[in-house]
Design an enzyme around this catalytic site. Structure first.
Site, PDB file in Angstrom:
ATOM      1  N   CYS A 103       0.810  -1.223   0.000  1.00 25.99           N
ATOM      2  CA  CYS A 103       0.000   0.000   0.000  1.00 25.99           C
ATOM      3  C   CYS A 103       0.842   1.272   0.000  1.00 25.99           C
ATOM      4  CB  CYS A 103      -0.985  -0.004   1.162  1.00 25.99           C
ATOM      5  SG  CYS A 103      -0.247  -0.327   2.772  1.00 25.99           S
ATOM      6  N   ASP A 358      -7.494   5.576  -1.487  1.00 23.57           N
ATOM      7  CA  ASP A 358      -7.198   4.335  -0.778  1.00 23.57           C
ATOM      8  C   ASP A 358      -6.658   3.279  -1.747  1.00 23.57           C
ATOM      9  OD1 ASP A 358      -7.053   2.267   0.982  1.00 23.57           O
ATOM     10  OD2 ASP A 358      -9.153   2.305   1.590  1.00 23.57           O
ATOM     11  N   HIS A 360      -6.124   0.205  -0.900  1.00 25.42           N
ATOM     12  CA  HIS A 360      -6.521  -1.114  -0.390  1.00 25.42           C
ATOM     13  C   HIS A 360      -7.750  -1.644  -1.128  1.00 25.42           C
ATOM     14  CE1 HIS A 360      -4.242   0.791   2.895  1.00 25.42           C
ATOM     15  NE2 HIS A 360      -3.795  -0.423   3.109  1.00 25.42           N
TER      16      HIS A 360
END
Length: 471
Positions: A103, A358, A360
């Protein structure tokens, strides 16, 4: 035979983790993000207002809706880089996915991608299809996917894939086609857009792709599957830019601050120096509106990366306003950081919440080596928010400087932002004149330096490494 057995076990583990991460990061999607209509939203130096002063004014209401659409278009045009799976194995491993560990590398890629957008397309550029992106919320994502699948099957069964409306002659009667100049400009920008994304592809040949970053991370003792911090990623990005042989990257480089200090002479040298082996390369053209800012024909733009720590175990609330002021600057390319062990890319804020992209979210591998690879998965339709109090204190701040003249302006403005006040006693980083080599890093510490290791006095030739080591 024993080695072969171990390899088979590792492959089975990799497949199992891939399946688990696919389930975890593809279906466990968050709900919609709520924004206040009473507070402005800052997105990478641009301000958006969602509510007019007088709601009864119909014209004002129209302006409000337009502003919301402008924000959605702006956010959806930022390049979104997330977890991927089923790409070629990463260097030194059998991993074919970065789910669960990559990430911070993805966040760093997104920040660097924003710098390239500023360099090539400018801050006002938006993607023509940004408002057509499908929401990724759990309730709508599965419905939209199923609907598209059904429509595709029905269209193929009925033989209606080639609809008459796709005929240029019939569509010309409904809407006048764009002029030759506008069409050529749009085509050129789309080509630049696609080229930028291909630099971050998940293939070994991509100059700023995950494979290249992992390979460079090996020199820092990082293996594929390890977690990367924001400071380590800053140095990896700089090395990737220095070694990039892609002609499109020859006119831009990166600089990483030393121990929370930006040395102006080093940044200026980075602007003036020509990248080795790329003097004859044909770079992507710079933003025409700012191309005249550089007075040297061989000058380069510089991405300035500043690893900092905004507190101890938790972020110091005194830095909240500092982060807001940084994200309000037009040359800021964002902040990479996040929650502990959960990285994200901060691009703006509203009130006391950060707005972020994000990484993820697990998506399938896209082969960017093809000329017509799909672009939709590289743009995020759903901004997320997080309270400032949840932000991890370790982060890296990024700025884009087009020329020496730009840097002089940036350093003056940042000096005002960094000016200590009664409530904000210690700056997150400092800007000093001279080169880093002009400062004796081995000199002893004075009592004043021991109190706060990041304050620099440019009139002295002593400095300190501080109480923590960035790398």
């Amino acid at each position: 035979m024993e080695n072969q057995g171990r390899d088979e076990v590792e492959k089975m583990k990799t497949k199992f983790l891939s399946v688990w991460h696919n389930v975890k990061y593809s279906w466990a999607l968050k709900s919609k993000t709520l924004f206040s209509r009473n507070s402005p939203v800052l997105l990478l130096g641009k301000c958006y207002h969602f509510k007019a002063e007088d709601d009864s004014d119909s014209e004002a209401s129209d302006r409000v809706m337009g502003n919301i659409e402008d924000f959605r278009r702006d956010f959806g045009s930022r390049i979104w880089l997330t977890y991927r799976e089923e790409f070629p194995p990463l260097p030194g491993s059998v991993l074919t996915s970065d789910c669960g560990w990559g990430c911070m590398l993805r966040a760093g890629q997104m920040m660097l991608a924003q710098a390239l957008i500023l360099h090539v397309l400018g801050r006002d550029w938006t993607w023509s299809e940004a408002l057509q992106l499908q929401c990724l919320d759990a309730e709508t994502w599965t419905t939209a996917a199923a609907k598209r699948l059904v429509e595709s099957v029905e269209a193929s069964l009925q033989g209606t894939l080639n609809r008459p409306s796709s005929n240029p002659q019939s569509s010309a009667t409904e809407q006048a086609p764009p002029g030759p100049a506008e069409e050529a400009d749009a085509h050129l920008k789309e080509m630049y857009h696609r080229t930028l994304i291909s630099c971050f592809g998940d293939i070994p040949s991509a100059q700023l792709g995950l494979h290249r970053l992992v390979l460079l991370g090996l020199t820092l003792g990082k293996q594929a599957g390890d977690w990367y911090g924001p400071a380590a990623v800053a140095h990896i990005l700089k090395k990737a830019m220095d070694e990039a042989k892609e002609p499109a990257l020859s006119a831009i480089t990166a600089y990483v601050s030393q121990d929370c200090t930006v040395y102006s002479a080093d940044v200026i040298d980075s602007h003036k120096a020509a990248k080795a082996g790329t003097s004859d390369a044909l770079p992507l053209p710079q933003n025409p509106q700012s191309a005249s800012a550089s007075t040297l024909p061989d000058a380069r733009a510089v991405v300035i990366l500043i690893p900092v720590r905004l507190g101890g175990e938790k972020i110091n609330p005194e830095y909240f306003n500092f982060a807001k002021r940084i994200l309000s600057l037009e040359y800021c390319i964002g902040i990479i950081g996040g929650k502990p062990k959960q990285a994200c890319y901060f691009v703006g804020f509203q009130d006391d919440s950060l707005i972020y992209m994000d990484p993820h979210y697990c998506q399938s591998f896209v082969d960017v080596s093809t000329s017509d690879f799909p672009l939709q998965s590289y743009h995020c339709p759903s901004p997320k928010k997080m309270p400032f109090t949840q932000m991890d204190p370790s982060c890296t701040i990024g700025f884009y400087s087009r020329s020496v003249q730009d840097y002089e302006k940036i350093s003056r403005e940042l000096s005002q932002v960094l000016q200590p006040s009664a409530s904000d006693k210690y700056p997150a980083f400092t800007i000093v004149q001279g080169h880093g080599r002009d400062y004796d890093l081995s000199a002893g510490l004075t009592p004043e330096k021991r109190e706060w290791p990041f304050i620099r006095d440019p009139r002295r030739t002593i400095t300190t490494a501080g109480d923590f080591v960035l790398l």
